[in-house]
Design a protein around this motif. Structure first.
Motif, PDB file in Angstrom:
ATOM      1  N   VAL A 173       0.718  -1.309   0.093  1.00 58.08           N
ATOM      2  CA  VAL A 173       0.009   0.144   0.081  1.00 58.08           C
ATOM      3  C   VAL A 173       1.072   1.175  -0.098  1.00 58.08           C
ATOM      4  N   GLN A 174       1.945   1.217   0.936  1.00 53.66           N
ATOM      5  CA  GLN A 174       2.947   2.349   0.735  1.00 53.66           C
ATOM      6  C   GLN A 174       3.679   2.623  -0.675  1.00 53.66           C
ATOM      7  N   ILE A 175       3.903   1.634  -1.273  1.00 46.74           N
ATOM      8  CA  ILE A 175       4.322   1.733  -2.522  1.00 46.74           C
ATOM      9  C   ILE A 175       3.198   2.297  -3.628  1.00 46.74           C
ATOM     10  N   ALA A 176       2.213   2.057  -3.560  1.00 45.31           N
ATOM     11  CA  ALA A 176       0.888   2.546  -4.207  1.00 45.31           C
ATOM     12  C   ALA A 176       0.956   3.867  -4.123  1.00 45.31           C
ATOM     13  N   ILE A 177       0.855   4.377  -2.722  1.00 43.94           N
ATOM     14  CA  ILE A 177       0.684   5.809  -2.357  1.00 43.94           C
ATOM     15  C   ILE A 177       1.943   6.380  -2.962  1.00 43.94           C
ATOM     16  N   ASP A 178       3.074   5.748  -2.501  1.00 41.02           N
ATOM     17  CA  ASP A 178       4.303   6.608  -3.185  1.00 41.02           C
ATOM     18  C   ASP A 178       4.246   7.056  -4.764  1.00 41.02           C
ATOM     19  N   GLU A 179       3.570   5.956  -5.470  1.00 45.04           N
ATOM     20  CA  GLU A 179       3.453   6.198  -7.008  1.00 45.04           C
ATOM     21  C   GLU A 179       2.125   7.179  -7.435  1.00 45.04           C
ATOM     22  N   GLY A 180       1.508   7.444  -6.159  1.00 46.99           N
ATOM     23  CA  GLY A 180       0.481   8.580  -6.537  1.00 46.99           C
ATOM     24  C   GLY A 180      -1.003   7.940  -6.488  1.00 46.99           C
ATOM     25  N   ALA A 181      -1.212   6.866  -6.030  1.00 40.80           N
ATOM     26  CA  ALA A 181      -2.394   6.232  -5.850  1.00 40.80           C
ATOM     27  C   ALA A 181      -3.442   7.214  -5.143  1.00 40.80           C
ATOM     28  N   SER A 182      -4.720   7.590  -5.360  1.00 42.20           N
ATOM     29  CA  SER A 182      -5.624   8.654  -4.572  1.00 42.20           C
ATOM     30  C   SER A 182      -6.574   7.776  -3.865  1.00 42.20           C
ATOM     31  N   THR A 183      -6.879   6.625  -4.281  1.00 45.11           N
ATOM     32  CA  THR A 183      -7.544   5.920  -3.271  1.00 45.11           C
ATOM     33  C   THR A 183      -6.798   4.417  -3.193  1.00 45.11           C
ATOM     34  N   ILE A 184      -7.004   3.890  -1.892  1.00 43.11           N
ATOM     35  CA  ILE A 184      -6.644   2.778  -1.605  1.00 43.11           C
ATOM     36  C   ILE A 184      -7.934   1.764  -1.018  1.00 43.11           C
ATOM     37  N   ASN A 185      -7.915   0.667  -1.661  1.00 46.71           N
ATOM     38  CA  ASN A 185      -9.372  -0.291  -1.500  1.00 46.71           C
ATOM     39  C   ASN A 185      -8.761  -1.325  -1.109  1.00 46.71           C
ATOM     40  N   ILE A 186      -9.443  -1.658   0.259  1.00 47.15           N
ATOM     41  CA  ILE A 186      -8.975  -2.933   0.826  1.00 47.15           C
ATOM     42  C   ILE A 186     -10.368  -3.960   0.813  1.00 47.15           C
ATOM     43  N   PRO A 187      -9.934  -4.997  -0.172  1.00 47.88           N
ATOM     44  CA  PRO A 187     -11.074  -5.637  -0.329  1.00 47.88           C
ATOM     45  C   PRO A 187     -10.821  -7.048   0.549  1.00 47.88           C
ATOM     46  N   ASP A 188     -12.066  -7.367   0.997  1.00 50.28           N
ATOM     47  CA  ASP A 188     -12.401  -8.898   1.612  1.00 50.28           C
ATOM     48  C   ASP A 188     -12.764  -9.607   0.595  1.00 50.28           C
ATOM     49  N   THR A 189     -11.929 -10.166  -0.347  1.00 47.50           N
ATOM     50  CA  THR A 189     -12.168 -10.829  -1.392  1.00 47.50           C
ATOM     51  C   THR A 189     -12.938 -12.071  -1.320  1.00 47.50           C
ATOM     52  N   VAL A 190     -12.586 -12.830  -0.327  1.00 43.69           N
ATOM     53  CA  VAL A 190     -13.583 -14.176  -0.162  1.00 43.69           C
ATOM     54  C   VAL A 190     -14.706 -14.202   1.050  1.00 43.69           C
ATOM     55  N   GLY A 191     -14.857 -12.817   1.403  1.00 42.31           N
ATOM     56  CA  GLY A 191     -15.967 -12.720   2.404  1.00 42.31           C
ATOM     57  C   GLY A 191     -15.524 -13.500   3.668  1.00 42.31           C
ATOM     58  N   TYR A 192     -14.447 -13.268   4.168  1.00 39.45           N
ATOM     59  CA  TYR A 192     -13.879 -14.398   5.197  1.00 39.45           C
ATOM     60  C   TYR A 192     -13.808 -13.352   6.624  1.00 39.45           C
ATOM     61  N   VAL A 193     -13.573 -12.185   6.532  1.00 41.88           N
ATOM     62  CA  VAL A 193     -13.307 -11.357   7.619  1.00 41.88           C
ATOM     63  C   VAL A 193     -14.547 -11.005   8.692  1.00 41.88           C
ATOM     64  N   MET A 194     -14.370 -10.945   9.799  1.00 40.63           N
ATOM     65  CA  MET A 194     -15.425 -10.411  10.942  1.00 40.63           C
ATOM     66  C   MET A 194     -15.201  -9.019  11.037  1.00 40.63           C
ATOM     67  N   PRO A 195     -16.386  -8.316  11.406  1.00 40.28           N
ATOM     68  CA  PRO A 195     -16.402  -6.772  11.506  1.00 40.28           C
ATOM     69  C   PRO A 195     -15.294  -6.116  12.244  1.00 40.28           C
ATOM     70  N   HIS A 196     -15.215  -7.016  13.673  1.00 41.39           N
ATOM     71  CA  HIS A 196     -14.025  -6.343  14.709  1.00 41.39           C
ATOM     72  C   HIS A 196     -12.912  -6.524  14.156  1.00 41.39           C
ATOM     73  N   GLU A 197     -12.532  -7.620  13.569  1.00 42.97           N
ATOM     74  CA  GLU A 197     -11.253  -8.123  12.797  1.00 42.97           C
ATOM     75  C   GLU A 197     -11.154  -7.113  11.665  1.00 42.97           C
ATOM     76  N   PHE A 198     -11.839  -6.631  11.113  1.00 42.57           N
ATOM     77  CA  PHE A 198     -11.525  -5.914   9.889  1.00 42.57           C
ATOM     78  C   PHE A 198     -11.386  -4.204  10.385  1.00 42.57           C
ATOM     79  N   GLN A 199     -11.891  -4.153  11.328  1.00 40.70           N
ATOM     80  CA  GLN A 199     -11.690  -2.683  11.767  1.00 40.70           C
ATOM     81  C   GLN A 199     -10.419  -2.695  12.612  1.00 40.70           C
ATOM     82  N   ALA A 200      -9.906  -3.766  13.019  1.00 43.20           N
ATOM     83  CA  ALA A 200      -8.645  -3.839  13.734  1.00 43.20           C
ATOM     84  C   ALA A 200      -7.407  -3.890  12.726  1.00 43.20           C
ATOM     85  N   TYR A 201      -7.773  -4.565  11.470  1.00 40.01           N
ATOM     86  CA  TYR A 201      -7.034  -4.676  10.613  1.00 40.01           C
ATOM     87  C   TYR A 201      -6.687  -3.289   9.875  1.00 40.01           C
ATOM     88  N   LEU A 202      -7.619  -2.672   9.680  1.00 43.47           N
ATOM     89  CA  LEU A 202      -7.600  -1.121   9.054  1.00 43.47           C
ATOM     90  C   LEU A 202      -6.794  -0.376  10.135  1.00 43.47           C
TER      91      LEU A 202
END
Ligand code: KIV
Ligand code: ZN
Length: 535
Positions: A173-202
């Protein structure tokens, strides 16, 4: 857009801060939603949905994945050229030709965006990409830099992030921002995470990448455990100011976060959460109906917000309460999501002018031949049905005035049904190569007989996989609406039909679905397309 909308006017480039009180709605119905099995929208259908999404007031439309097929490329390009208001985004892997295709597809939009992604989970890196973490970092750097060379607004997603090592994802993510990404999107691609876990991850990501505060943080959650909306909301509480979602929660497998649910959650609890979206919620029900019709995916009756029972009260105690005071059992007013009964009523004496005016009021601008076709179909229906309501007109216009899918078209059918002998059907269809063909069949029921007769006429062995029948409005003379999903040689197609005669509606839907499936199988044969990773 207002100053708090996260966009600086810089070609639609977001300037993100978690303090923004506005949550951006990134609609991916036309990209992730279209990855639902059996959905295959053509260009006019995609344009129609994109125009409706603009009317709904979404901030970003992810219009497709341009490298995947010439059809997808053309649809994204047409949306970029025609649809005003939202940012128009095209998806791309990190490969050079993917980014080029996405850029060429969106470049004519007033507010273009490229969304590029690569997986950061070891499961994906090892088994799918068959590469190394270092290579993922290099590909991220090159892709974001390439996209940034074309335009300002670049979104980057570390796919499968919620199953990936946080520290490694942070480096990417740091590399993407350094290169100029204006939005960083965090996907839960396989629908695995739980809400409290996702908050902690972010929260962990914010800590490891302080520069994340300077861009828009977005979340993209799948619904495999039924948590997509809860997780998206968790993401918002952790600082995300963009949610990626789809109408009716369409999407891969169990789908994506449902747009209408996340929007109404923020609107209904605005006073407590202090956040809202720019969505015109009164367009939600209509958008949901349009997407359901064009995709052939029915909305379950008890679906939150847009299901037909979402505001219905069955128990006597509840009915009693609502009659005395609506808020006893309703936390939202049905009119705020556009479920109010519309006053438009036409009948068999209504003329072309009245029809045109009624359609205009509903946002459909029809002229010339399209108006003539609409008028002809309206008259046929008004002859059989006393009152033609706004809901009927909407179903009719969506069904009838879509540009014909190149392929087969139903000319006529005859069916003999009786409880004493098997039903027999004859049909005639026009063929894509010109001319017409007839077919007959004696089947299990009248609808089955018609479908098999269509197979006989077209000489295509289509296999029905889904058949849904519903009434557009209440009452015995209601228009019937049929949605079909079928498969031809492993290629699926969906189609819809509307008529006062349910067999007619079913036959129209079947021929449409067949045309889509056959067109898909022929396109696949004809094209040597580059292989894509369907995210
Ligand atoms: O689910 C996913 O990871 C995706 C990405 C492309 C954002 O759809
Ligand atoms: Zn997805």
């Amino acid at each position: 857009m207002g100053s708090d909308d996260g966009y600086t006017g810089n070609g639609g480039t977001p300037s993100g801060r978690a303090e923004m009180s506005r949550v951006l709605i990134f609609d991916t119905t036309l990209r992730d939603g279209e990855q639902s099995p059996g959905i295959s929208l053509n260009k006019p259908e995609k344009l129609e949905i994109a125009h409706q999404l603009a009317r709904l007031g979404v901030d970003v439309i992810e219009a497709g994945f341009p490298i995947t097929s010439p059809g997808d490329f053309e649809s994204v390009q047409a949306i970029a050229r025609e649809v005003e208001g939202p940012v128009i985004c095209g998806l791309a892997r990190t490969a050079h030709q993917d980014i080029d295709a996405a850029w060429n597809a969106v470049r004519d939009s007033e507010r273009p965006c490229i969304h590029t992604f690569i997986s950061t989970s070891d499961i994906h890196i090892k088994h799918q990409l068959q590469t190394t973490r270092d290579d993922v970092k290099g590909q991220t750097r090159a892709a974001v830099a390439q996209a940034k060379g074309y335009l300002e607004n670049v979104e980057f997603s570390p796919m499968d992030a919620t199953r990936a090592d946080l520290e490694f994802t942070a480096e990417v993510v740091q590399i993407a921002i350094d290169e100029g990404a204006s939005t960083i999107n965090i996907p839960d691609t396989v629908g695995y995470v739980m809400p409290h876990e996702f908050q902690a991850y972010l929260a962990g990501l914010y800590e490891l990448v302080p520069a994340l505060h300077e861009v828009i943080l977005s979340v993209h959650c799948h619904d495999d455990l039924g948590l997509a909306v809860a997780n998206s909301f968790g993401g918002v509480l952790a600082g995300a100011r963009q949610v990626e979602c789809t109408i009716n929660g369409l999407g891969e497998r169990a789908g994506n976060a449902s747009l209408e649910e996340i929007v109404m959650l923020l609107r209904t609890r605005r006073a407590d959460v202090g956040l809202d979206t720019g969505v015109n919620t009164t367009e939600l029900a209509r958008t949901s109906r349009l997407v359901s019709r064009l995709t052939g995916y029915p909305v379950q009756p008890n679906k939150a917000i847009v299901g037909r029972n979402a505001f219905a009260h069955e128990s006597g105690i509840h009915q009693d309460g609502v009659l005395k005071e609506r808020t006893t059992y309703e936390i939202m007013d049905a009119t705020t999501v556009g479920l109010q009964s519309n006053s438009i009523v036409l009948g068999k004496h209504s003329g072309r002018h009245a029809l045109r005016k009624a359609l205009e009021e509903m946002g459909f601008e029809l002229d010339g031949q399209t108006l003539n076709t609409a008028f002809k179909r309206f008259k046929e229906i008004a002859d059989r049905k006393k009152q033609v309501t706004a809901m009927d007109l909407e179903a009719l216009v969506t069904d009838e005035l879509r540009e014909e899918i190149p392929g087969y078209a139903l000319e006529w059918f005859e069916v003999e049904a009786s409880s004493r002998r098997p039903p027999h059907a004859s049909v005639s269809v026009t063929l894509p190569e010109g001319g017409s063909a007839t077919g007959t069949f004696t089947g299990d029921g009248p609808i089955d007989a018609v479908f098999q007769a269509i197979n006989a006429a077209t000489e295509v062995a289509a296999k029905l996989s889904e058949f849904t029948i519903g009434a557009v409005t209440e009452g015995q003379d209601a228009l019937g609406e049929v949605s079909i999903v079928l498969a031809v040689d492993g290629f699926t197609g969906a189609g819809q039909g509307v008529s006062t005669d349910i067999i007619d509606a079913a036959a129209r839907a079947y021929v449409r679905a067949l045309s889509v499936a056959v067109a898909r199988s022929r396109a696949d044969e004809a094209l040597g397309l580059p292989e894509t990773t369907t995210p």
